[in-house]
Structures are given as C-alpha cells and as structure tokens.
Design an enzyme around this catalytic site. Structure first.
Site, short mmCIF file in Angstrom:
data_model
loop_
_atom_site.label_atom_id
_atom_site.label_comp_id
_atom_site.label_asym_id
_atom_site.label_seq_id
_atom_site.Cartn_x
_atom_site.Cartn_y
_atom_site.Cartn_z
N GLU A 57 -2.67 7.56 -4.76
CA GLU A 57 -3.05 6.94 -6.05
C GLU A 57 -4.53 7.07 -6.37
O GLU A 57 -4.92 7.03 -7.54
CB GLU A 57 -2.65 5.46 -6.06
CG GLU A 57 -3.46 4.58 -5.12
CD GLU A 57 -3.02 3.11 -5.16
OE1 GLU A 57 -1.81 2.84 -5.07
OE2 GLU A 57 -3.91 2.24 -5.26
N HIS A 97 -0.97 -0.21 -9.50
CA HIS A 97 -1.68 -1.16 -8.64
C HIS A 97 -2.18 -2.37 -9.44
O HIS A 97 -3.36 -2.72 -9.40
CB HIS A 97 -2.84 -0.46 -7.93
CG HIS A 97 -3.16 -1.08 -6.60
ND1 HIS A 97 -3.40 -0.35 -5.48
CD2 HIS A 97 -3.25 -2.38 -6.22
CE1 HIS A 97 -3.65 -1.16 -4.47
NE2 HIS A 97 -3.55 -2.41 -4.90
N ALA A 124 -0.44 -5.45 -9.31
CA ALA A 124 0.22 -6.68 -8.84
C ALA A 124 -0.76 -7.85 -8.73
O ALA A 124 -0.43 -8.99 -9.03
CB ALA A 124 0.90 -6.43 -7.51
N ARG A 157 0.86 -1.18 0.00
CA ARG A 157 0.00 0.00 0.00
C ARG A 157 0.89 1.23 0.00
O ARG A 157 1.92 1.28 0.72
CB ARG A 157 -0.90 0.04 1.24
CG ARG A 157 -2.08 -0.91 1.19
CD ARG A 157 -3.13 -0.54 0.13
NE ARG A 157 -4.26 -1.44 0.13
CZ ARG A 157 -4.36 -2.55 -0.61
NH1 ARG A 157 -3.38 -2.88 -1.44
NH2 ARG A 157 -5.44 -3.30 -0.56
N1 LIG Z 1 -0.60 -4.38 -5.03
C1 LIG Z 1 -1.60 -5.24 -4.98
O1 LIG Z 1 -2.24 -5.51 -5.99
C2 LIG Z 1 -1.96 -5.94 -3.64
C3 LIG Z 1 -2.82 -7.04 -3.70
C4 LIG Z 1 -3.11 -7.73 -2.52
C5 LIG Z 1 -2.62 -7.31 -1.32
N2 LIG Z 1 -1.81 -6.21 -1.29
C6 LIG Z 1 -1.29 -5.74 0.01
O2 LIG Z 1 -0.47 -6.77 0.57
C7 LIG Z 1 -0.69 -6.78 1.98
C8 LIG Z 1 -0.28 -8.13 2.54
O3 LIG Z 1 -1.16 -9.13 2.07
P1 LIG Z 1 -1.11 -10.63 2.65
O4 LIG Z 1 -2.17 -11.39 1.93
O5 LIG Z 1 0.28 -11.12 2.65
O6 LIG Z 1 -1.59 -10.35 4.16
P2 LIG Z 1 -1.31 -11.25 5.43
O7 LIG Z 1 -2.32 -10.84 6.44
O8 LIG Z 1 -1.19 -12.69 5.07
O9 LIG Z 1 0.14 -10.75 5.90
C9 LIG Z 1 0.38 -9.52 6.49
C10 LIG Z 1 1.54 -9.68 7.45
O10 LIG Z 1 1.81 -8.41 8.03
C11 LIG Z 1 2.03 -8.60 9.41
N3 LIG Z 1 1.72 -7.37 10.14
C12 LIG Z 1 0.52 -6.84 10.39
N4 LIG Z 1 0.63 -5.71 11.10
C13 LIG Z 1 1.94 -5.53 11.30
C14 LIG Z 1 2.68 -4.51 11.96
N5 LIG Z 1 2.07 -3.48 12.56
N6 LIG Z 1 4.02 -4.62 11.97
C15 LIG Z 1 4.63 -5.66 11.38
N7 LIG Z 1 3.98 -6.66 10.72
C16 LIG Z 1 2.64 -6.58 10.68
C17 LIG Z 1 1.14 -9.75 9.84
O11 LIG Z 1 1.62 -10.39 11.02
C18 LIG Z 1 1.24 -10.65 8.61
O12 LIG Z 1 2.27 -11.60 8.72
C19 LIG Z 1 -2.20 -6.45 2.11
O13 LIG Z 1 -2.51 -5.90 3.37
C20 LIG Z 1 -2.40 -5.44 1.02
O14 LIG Z 1 -2.19 -4.14 1.53
C21 LIG Z 1 -1.47 -5.53 -2.42
#
Ligand SMILES: NC(=O)c1ccc[n+]([C@@H]2O[C@H](COP(=O)([O-])OP(=O)(O)OC[C@H]3O[C@@H](n4cnc5c(N)ncnc54)[C@H](O)[C@@H]3O)[C@@H](O)[C@H]2O)c1
Length: 331
Positions: free
Chosen positions: A262, A294, A296, A233
């Site tokens: 964005e 965006h 990915a 994000r």
């Molecule tokens: N660019 C894109 O198209 C796209 C698509 C999907 C997801 N995303 C982003 O990717 C992120 C991750 O997705 P995911 O499926 O791996 O999520 P997930 O919930 O499996 O993993 C997130 C990780 O972040 C950790 N975390 C949460 N809060 C934290 C903090 N304050 N400090 C440190 N670590 C922390 C959690 O423990 C977890 O391991 C989503 O939140 C989203 O913002 C982007």
C-alpha cells in the site's frame, strides 16, 4: 522548537496544530517520509511520521545526518521503522501505544457487513434506479462463528460487537484475553479457527512471525463461503494467494483496509495514473471484494487521541521523561 510532521492528512492538520499549541511550532507536510523527502528534515531535531512513511536504513541515516533526534510515529503499528538502525544511530522512537480501539473494530465490522450484505452493489444499483434484489442475498451473523486472530485491544472490541450479534466466538493469540474468555470466546489453534469460522478477522501486529500468516495454505483451510476481513496490516495476508483463491470462486466476501504494497498508493490520488500493481488491480475487480485505503483508524476520536498522545510524546522527550510509548529510548 519546530517539529516537522510528514504524511499529514488535511483533516488531521488542525488537530495537530491544536495539540501542539503553546508548546511547539509544527510544520505539516502532506508528503510521506521517503528517501526522496528525507532531506527536507535537515535541521529538524523533532520529526513526526505516519504509517506509510518508510523509515528504513537510508532514510534514518539521512535523518540522523540532518540532526533528527526524535521520531514520533502517529500510529500504534511501527513495522515501517527499522528500530535497530534507529537505536544504532542514537535516535529516540516513540509511537502511540493505544487509542480508540473502537475506531478499527467498528470499521472491521463495517467492511465485514458491507461485503456480507452487498452494500456497495446495492448502492450502485439504486443510484441507477435498479431496484432488483437478485445477487444481494446476505447471511445472518446471529448464530454464526466469528474467528478473531489477535485478541488484544482491537480484537476485544471486535469480539464485543460479535457477542452483540449473538455469534459463537473463536480466538487465536499468543496470550488469552480474560475479557474475551468472559464473553464466551474459546481459544483454539489457528487451523481450527480458520476451518470453523464464518467470519475471520485479523488483529495481530505485523512482525516477522506474522508475515503472511494467512497464506495459500491458511486460505485453503477456510470455509468456501467465509468472510475475511483484514484491517490490521497488509503483510499479514498473502494477497497473490488471495487472488488465486478468489479466482476459484471462493469466499462470500473479503474486506481489506490494508494491502501489503500500500505504501506509495494508499492516501494518494492515483485516479489519473496507470496503477502498475496487478495484484491490487485484480483484487478491486472482484465483485465480492471491498478495498479501502487504511481508513479504519480515521475517526474524530481516534485521530484526536493520536495527535494528543504524539504531542505528549514530544513533550516527554523534550523534558527527558520516559513513557510506555517509547520504542527506542534516548541513548
Ligand atoms: N487499519 C488501521 O487503521 C489500524 C489502526 C490501528 C491498528 N491497526 C493494526 O491493528 C493491530 C492490533 O492493534 P491492537 O491495538 O489491538 O494491538 P494489541 O497489542 O492490543 O493486540 C495485539 C494482539 O496480538 C497478539 N499477538 C502479538 N504477536 C502475536 C503472534 N506472533 N501470534 C499471535 N498473536 C500475537 C498479542 O498477544 C495481542 O493480544 C496493530 O498492530 C496494527 O497493525 C490497524
């Protein structure tokens, strides 16, 4: 019951229509849900939204006044929705808690390697029959250190690829992921990770604690020749501080699939307009920066899973079932 879906991409529309076939009628709009477009939802109990829809207080009030009861978000991240307001208004909010993490992890690697191996510059040159190698030198990833900030589903998928490259693995998260530990990942402090990594990739969610997680101080800790990738994000990264660091000639490359401002730009054609965002305008001019809008998550597999899960979320709502995808339950 007819569902109103905002922010639908042309490639996504047939997948949405198929997912809801035989269950609900769907009206797909390419516009995002904003204060201007919210009145269109009047009379729709079921509304579906995408990442660049802005569901703040006023938009949610308008939806509630128009009779909307369910917001079915077609993404994992939900930082664009004010959940407290939704709850106060008695709305149900659901999201897609998981879909192909490979889509985002593979794209993060695509960005990282594209800036490392100067792919855009090389392609532009060969198109002009300029076959020189000058300025195209990259680095082996084998033997270098990958720093994975957030080792959840996407971070783990990224780590598996990094392991395949033969990289040393550093991780930072509030909770260790045993699968990453099994691959040889060492969990360290954020400061240690930033200072030691040749490639830093961000995969934590955006929340108040992670807003500008990578700020001027964090950027200062990174190696001058590091690669930075953000496919999570935009708000995780202070983009003005990034511009300042890049102006100092730092970093081998930066790949950004997300940008903190964005909304109102990404997913839209702005090519005939003057973009007023000076930070973004500056970012795209650096030769070592690659910005994508965006995309990915945008694979056939991931989008298919997202729309199928959204259809299931709507069905769960209409049939009174509760699932792990519900962020704000029916009051
Ligand atoms: N660019 C894109 O198209 C796209 C698509 C999907 C997801 N995303 C982003 O990717 C992120 C991750 O997705 P995911 O499926 O791996 O999520 P997930 O919930 O499996 O993993 C997130 C990780 O972040 C950790 N975390 C949460 N809060 C934290 C903090 N304050 N400090 C440190 N670590 C922390 C959690 O423990 C977890 O391991 C989503 O939140 C989203 O913002 C982007």
């Amino acid at each position: 019951m007819e569902i109103l879906a905002f922010g639908v991409q042309a490639d996504e529309k047939p997948l949405i229509e198929k997912a809801f076939e035989g269950r609900h009628e769907v009206r797909c709009l390419d516009v995002f849900l904003t204060e201007d477009t919210a009145p269109i939802a009047s009379g729709y109990e079921l509304v579906s939204t995408s990442v660049n829809c802005a569901l703040g207080n006023r938009v949610l009030q308008t939806l509630a006044a128009g009779g909307t009861q369910l917001v079915a978000q077609r993404s994992t991240g939900f930082n664009n929705i004010d959940l407290e307001v939704a709850e106060r208004l008695g709305m149900t909010v659901a999201r897609v808690s998981s879909y192909s993490p490979y889509s985002v992890a593979e794209f993060a690697w695509t960005l990282g390697m594209a800036v490392n191996r100067r792919i855009v510059r090389a392609a532009n040159r060969t198109r002009d029959f300029d076959f020189r190698l000058e300025g195209l030198m990259g680095r082996d990833m084998h033997g270098r250190t990958a720093g994975v900030v957030g080792t959840g589903k996407i971070g783990e998928a990224f780590t598996r690829i990094a392991h395949g490259f033969g990289m040393k693995l550093l991780g930072w998260d509030v909770a260790e992921n045993p699968a990453c530990v099994a691959l040889g990942m060492e969990y360290v402090s954020k400061e240690h990770l930033l200072a030691e990594s040749d490639l830093v990739t961000l995969h934590v969610p955006l929340m108040p604690e992670t807003q500008h997680l990578i700020d001027a101080e964090a950027l200062r800790l990174m190696k001058d020749d590091a690669i930075l990738v953000n496919s999570s994000r935009g708000g995780l990264l202070d983009s003005r501080a990034l511009v300042a660091a890049l102006r100092e000639g730092r970093f081998t490359g930066v790949g950004l699939d997300v940008y903190e401002a964005e909304a109102g730009l990404f997913f839209l054609d702005k090519s005939l307009e003057t973009v007023e965002d000076d930070t973004l305008a500056r970012l795209v001019t650096f030769p070592n920066v690659l910005v994508t809008s965006h995309q990915a998550y945008y694979t056939r597999e991931a989008v298919g899973q997202i729309v199928d899960a959204t259809a299931a979320n709507v069905l769960d709502y209409t049939e009174g079932r509760r699932s792990q995808n519900v962020l704000v339950p029916r009051s």
